[in-house]
Design an enzyme around this catalytic site. Structure first.
Site, PDB file in Angstrom:
ATOM      1  N   CYS A 376       0.865  -1.197   0.000  1.00 16.77           N
ATOM      2  CA  CYS A 376       0.000   0.000   0.000  1.00 16.77           C
ATOM      3  C   CYS A 376       0.888   1.229   0.000  1.00 16.77           C
ATOM      4  O   CYS A 376       1.974   1.220   0.582  1.00 16.77           O
ATOM      5  CB  CYS A 376      -0.881   0.036   1.257  1.00 16.77           C
ATOM      6  SG  CYS A 376      -2.222  -1.135   1.252  1.00 16.77           S
ATOM      7  N   GLU A 410       2.290  -3.725  -5.753  1.00 14.77           N
ATOM      8  CA  GLU A 410       1.223  -4.726  -5.805  1.00 14.77           C
ATOM      9  C   GLU A 410       0.029  -4.163  -6.569  1.00 14.77           C
ATOM     10  O   GLU A 410      -0.349  -3.009  -6.406  1.00 14.77           O
ATOM     11  CB  GLU A 410       0.818  -5.093  -4.366  1.00 14.77           C
ATOM     12  CG  GLU A 410      -0.146  -6.253  -4.272  1.00 14.77           C
ATOM     13  CD  GLU A 410      -0.370  -6.685  -2.831  1.00 14.77           C
ATOM     14  OE1 GLU A 410      -1.541  -6.691  -2.405  1.00 14.77           O
ATOM     15  OE2 GLU A 410       0.606  -6.998  -2.141  1.00 14.77           O
TER      16      GLU A 410
END
Length: 520
Positions: A376, A410
């Protein structure tokens, strides 16, 4: 005519140019305030952060579309049930399930169709009006590659069925589905790992084994949102306002703070330990006891007023969970784990006489099997559009350089995250190309692998960036990288505005081998 949940109709809003517009919106919730109804709306094809409560005067009732009811089907307990469905939602769901891209799978699919990109490429600068003919260019190969990717994505989706409800609900044919315009990502079930639906929730989904013996901490993890838990509650913002230090933040998305705090006009957070409190008086009392003036963990970088702290999700669990709760207010595509053990958090701060104030952060897995160097990433709204986002990204790649690895964020990225990464990749790769010098009057040579090693950007990201910038051309039997004058001028202007950079000399970081249990 009564407006109910699930209705769609045009709603008046102001756009960025401060002009009135009437986009189509869906009614997600209706409530009474002092005898007057207000409606929570989601603007179709707009980001969820624009969702808001509106008054009846802003609704165009002449073009209302009422929800269609599904046929009654048996529910889990065997009783018949039905729920209103928004117009065209079923059609959209089927359509998206067929062509959800590789980003929905969550892996970067190899690019076997581009073997020539690993070889050396020549670099030249030409005026825009003299670009070489592209009839046999990489675009033809790219089209074939995209078609292969679609086929591979569909085959992957049919092979791995993480949440396949085959036994419980055989009428659902495919494990890739969509809701609210975003593709859900199928997650393979791995023994010993259970997903957490919400942070700080009940312990029903804990990692303890059935015989009561606690299992070992998870060695890996993912923060990609599992959209199967989406419902009408999580689609709506539940926090009105957050006070963090000298800033008041208006959340963009749902975050699972305790239910009793969601009805407050303002939620107060300690800006150093991120503990949430229900009133200003409680915050003032807490500040007299809180000894922190910086994030817990090790300070691994400082230059000027900018510092980075490395925080272990196992050693500083409370802080990590509070950070995840705050971040979820501004990240829609990520979910929260009650178990933060597999993650490291890198918090960027600004220093003044009162302490180190959080600006943003990124998290990463201690061990990533897919070379992810970011799980994140977030810059808090008061600090956005000031260069801090690129600084966070640059720092993540600086850590990858020290580790001797290439990395990639990601997937899926949010819209703002994708813009930031594309901009960073473009500027970093163009910086490398423009510094190349010709030898013996010949065009400078460089390979994709060399660019990847110099920048720690994964090879697939380098290739996609070169294609995005339209730099690869087929010329006289070979592939060359062509820098037009417009690209060079645009890059030079962008670099003049980029004042914040990471100085590798100020980084004091020693990577750990997390595969050894003793490091945990």
């Amino acid at each position: 005519m009564e407006v109910v949940e699930g209705c769609r109709l045009p709603v008046l809003r102001r756009n960025q140019e401060n002009e009135d517009e009437w986009p189509l919106a869906e009614i997600l919730s209706v409530k009474d305030i002092s005898g007057r109804k207000v409606f929570y709306v989601h603007y179709i094809d707009f980001n969820k952060r624009l969702d808001e409560w509106v008054t009846p005067e802003r609704l165009d009732l002449k073009k209302i579309q009422f929800p269609k009811k599904e046929a009654k089907t048996p529910t889990k307990n065997g009783l018949p049930g039905s729920r209103p469905n928004s117009p065209e939602r079923e059609l959209k769901t089927l359509d998206l399930s067929l062509h959800s891209s590789a980003a929905g799978i969550g892996k970067t699919i190899p690019t076997p169709g581009l073997p020539y990109l690993a070889a050396s490429a020549s670099l030249q600068r030409v005026p825009v009006d003299k670009l070489p003919d592209r009839t046999n260019s990489i675009e033809n190969v790219t089209k074939n590659l995209l078609s292969k990717r679609k086929l591979e994505a569909v085959s992957l989706a049919t092979q791995c069925s993480p949440v396949t409800p085959a036994a419980a609900a055989p009428e659902i044919p495919t494990p890739v589905y969509a809701q609210n315009g975003s593709a859900r990502r199928p997650m393979p079930q791995v023994a010993g790992r259970k997903r957490k639906a919400n942070c700080l929730g009940t312990d029903e989904d804990s990692q303890d084994s059935s015989d009561g013996i606690p299992s070992a901490p998870r060695m890996t993890g993912s923060l990609v949102s599992d959209r199967s838990h989406d419902d009408i509650v999580t689609r709506m913002k539940n926090i009105e306002c957050i006070e963090l230090g000298r800033h008041r933040l208006k959340p963009w998305y749902f975050s699972p703070y305790p239910q009793e705090l969601t009805s407050l006009p303002v939620l107060y957070l300690c800006e150093f330990c991120l503990k949430y409190l229900k009133s200003l008086k409680c915050l003032q009392r807490h500040l007299t006891k809180c000894n922190l003036r910086h994030p817990p963990g090790n300070e691994i970088y400082r230059k000027g007023t900018i510092s980075f702290f490395e925080i272990d999700g196992r050693k500083n669990k409370n802080y990590s969970q509070n950070l995840c709760l705050l971040a979820k207010c501004f990240l829609d595509h990520k979910t929260l784990y009650y178990d933060t053990d597999p993650f490291l958090f890198y918090v960027m701060t600004e220093y003044d006489c009162k302490g180190f104030h959080i600006v943003g952060y990124f998290s990463k897995e201690k061990e990533s099997t897919e070379d992810y160097n970011v799980a994140c990433i977030l810059t808090l709204p008061p600090y956005q559009r000031r260069g801090y986002g690129k600084l966070l990204i640059e720092f993540s790649y600086e850590l990858s350089k020290v580790e001797g690895k290439t990395g990639t964020p990601e997937k899926p990225l949010s819209d703002l995250g994708l813009l930031s990464y594309r901009s960073y990749w473009s500027q970093t790769i163009l910086e490398i190309l423009m510094e190349l010098k010709s030898e013996n009057g010949e065009r400078p040579q460089i390979t994709i692998n060399e660019i990847s090693e110099l920048t720690s950007i994964k090879k697939e990201d380098v290739i996609s960036t070169l294609q995005y910038l339209n730099l690869i051309n087929y010329y006289k039997g070979q592939y060359i990288l062509t820098l037009s004058e417009d690209i060079v001028e645009g890059h030079e202007k962008a670099m003049m505005k980029r004042h914040l950079r990471i100085d590798s000399k100020c980084l004091h970081f020693t990577p750990k081998d997390w595969s050894k249990r003793g490091k945990w």
